[in-house]
Design an enzyme around this catalytic site. Structure first.
Site, PDB file in Angstrom:
ATOM      1  N   THR A  13     -38.997 -20.158  11.843  1.00 57.90           N
ATOM      2  CA  THR A  13     -37.874 -20.399  12.756  1.00 57.90           C
ATOM      3  C   THR A  13     -38.400 -20.686  14.164  1.00 57.90           C
ATOM      4  OG1 THR A  13     -37.543 -18.078  13.407  1.00 57.90           O
ATOM      5  CG2 THR A  13     -36.444 -18.827  11.375  1.00 57.90           C
ATOM      6  N   SER A  15     -39.645 -23.508  15.437  1.00 62.44           N
ATOM      7  CA  SER A  15     -40.997 -24.042  15.237  1.00 62.44           C
ATOM      8  C   SER A  15     -41.187 -25.469  15.739  1.00 62.44           C
ATOM      9  CB  SER A  15     -41.382 -23.965  13.754  1.00 62.44           C
ATOM     10  OG  SER A  15     -40.358 -24.468  12.921  1.00 62.44           O
ATOM     11  N   THR A  16     -40.356 -25.909  16.673  1.00 64.01           N
ATOM     12  CA  THR A  16     -40.521 -27.266  17.191  1.00 64.01           C
ATOM     13  C   THR A  16     -41.561 -27.350  18.293  1.00 64.01           C
ATOM     14  OG1 THR A  16     -38.676 -26.959  18.745  1.00 64.01           O
ATOM     15  CG2 THR A  16     -38.162 -27.944  16.589  1.00 64.01           C
ATOM     16  N   GLY A  18     -44.651 -24.765  20.877  1.00 61.86           N
ATOM     17  CA  GLY A  18     -45.275 -23.481  21.186  1.00 61.86           C
ATOM     18  C   GLY A  18     -45.876 -22.766  19.999  1.00 61.86           C
ATOM     19  N   ILE A  19     -45.695 -21.436  19.974  1.00 64.96           N
ATOM     20  CA  ILE A  19     -46.269 -20.603  18.923  1.00 64.96           C
ATOM     21  C   ILE A  19     -45.737 -21.013  17.556  1.00 64.96           C
ATOM     22  CG2 ILE A  19     -46.381 -18.253  17.989  1.00 64.96           C
ATOM     23  CD1 ILE A  19     -46.351 -17.242  20.898  1.00 64.96           C
ATOM     24  N   GLY A  20     -44.454 -21.298  17.475  1.00 64.04           N
ATOM     25  CA  GLY A  20     -43.857 -21.679  16.190  1.00 64.04           C
ATOM     26  C   GLY A  20     -44.471 -22.931  15.610  1.00 64.04           C
ATOM     27  N   TYR A 154     -35.698  -8.164  27.427  1.00 64.43           N
ATOM     28  CA  TYR A 154     -36.581  -8.802  26.441  1.00 64.43           C
ATOM     29  C   TYR A 154     -37.402  -7.745  25.702  1.00 64.43           C
ATOM     30  CZ  TYR A 154     -40.549 -11.517  24.644  1.00 64.43           C
ATOM     31  OH  TYR A 154     -41.518 -12.068  23.835  1.00 64.43           O
TER      32      TYR A 154
END
Length: 264
Positions: A13, A15-16, A18-20, A154
């Site tokens: 999820t 995931s477009t 950065g980390i994803g 956060y």
């Protein structure tokens, strides 16, 4: 170690980028068919193009949908009815005056950072248990253990995510399914670059800004730099593999030594 996820389907999820995106690339590199998720079809298709170019191929499928809503979650589930690997990476973050954060904003952080993971686990875990194999990972943060004064809302959401992971690991006990949290330390992404510049000012060259941020705001880091997304992805790929079959219910740290404790 040879990590082979050939024949496995993974959903990551958020995931477009950065980390994803780094996790999606890592899983595809290990042979998995990876479903890429983002809020819009345009962003997802763009991300898949970039991932294929980066990976020199790889099997990717589009799973657009805003999983912080019931409708968006249903859209993703329709695109990916079953998954062997679920990585709950979607999250929001940002600095704010603790006394100025509204009730609505507290709820938004809980909805996006916690309930999206619960929603996805609730759907995919039963199938994993039935098949006798599965991997679920929730991407948490050092803020789950070291609550930053500028991001209490956060930190709260990421602490809750650790409890979600431990609880669902118990639900999956003895089934061949593992559930873990990955505690990511301060990581170099586009969003974090913006966050760093908010705190140290936008006029400094990036390398200088990063050093000042680490010295002033994250001095506990033992590597004294931001972590690259691929470094988080390496741990996720390992935990997604058969090699990690005895690791479950854990909070596994990829934090550059940021959290000043021996466990977890």
């Amino acid at each position: 170690m040879l990590v082979d996820l050939t024949g496995r389907t993974a959903l990551v999820t958020g995931s477009t980028q950065g980390i994803g995106a780094a996790i999606a690339a890592g899983l595809a590199g290990a042979g998995a068919r990876v479903a890429v998720n983002g809020r819009s079809r345009t962003s997802v298709e763009g991300a898949i193009e970039r991932l294929r170019a980066t990976c020199g191929g790889g099997e990717f499928t589009a799973a657009p949908g805003d999983i912080s809503t019931d409708e968006g979650a249903a859209q993703v589930i329709a695109a990916v009815p079953d998954a062997d690997v679920l990585v709950n990476n979607l999250g929001v973050f940002g600095a704010a005056d603790a006394l100025a954060v509204s009730d609505a904003e507290w709820r938004r952080y809980f909805e996006v950072n916690v309930l999206t993971a619960v929603r996805m686990i609730r759907h995919y875990l039963p199938g994993m248990k039935e098949r006798g194999w599965g991997r679920i990972q929730n991407i948490a943060s050092d803020s789950a253990l070291v609550t930053p004064a500028e991001m209490i809302h956060y930190g709260m959401s990421k602490t809750a995510l650790l409890a979600v992971s431990r609880g669902f690991a118990k639900e999956a006990a003895g089934t061949g399914v593992t559930v873990n949290s990955v505690i990511a330390g301060p990581t170099h992404t586009g969003g974090v670059e913006d966050f760093v510049r908010e705190l140290v000012g936008g006029e400094l060259p990036w390398e200088e800004a990063q050093r000042e941020f680490m010295v002033k705001h994250r001095p506990q880091s033992l590597i004294q730099r931001l972590i690259e997304p691929e470094e988080i992805a390496h741990m996720v790929v390992y935990l997604s593999s058969p090699l990690a079959s005895a690791t479950t219910g854990g909070a596994v740290r990829v934090d550059g030594g940021y959290v000043d404790s021996i466990v977890p």
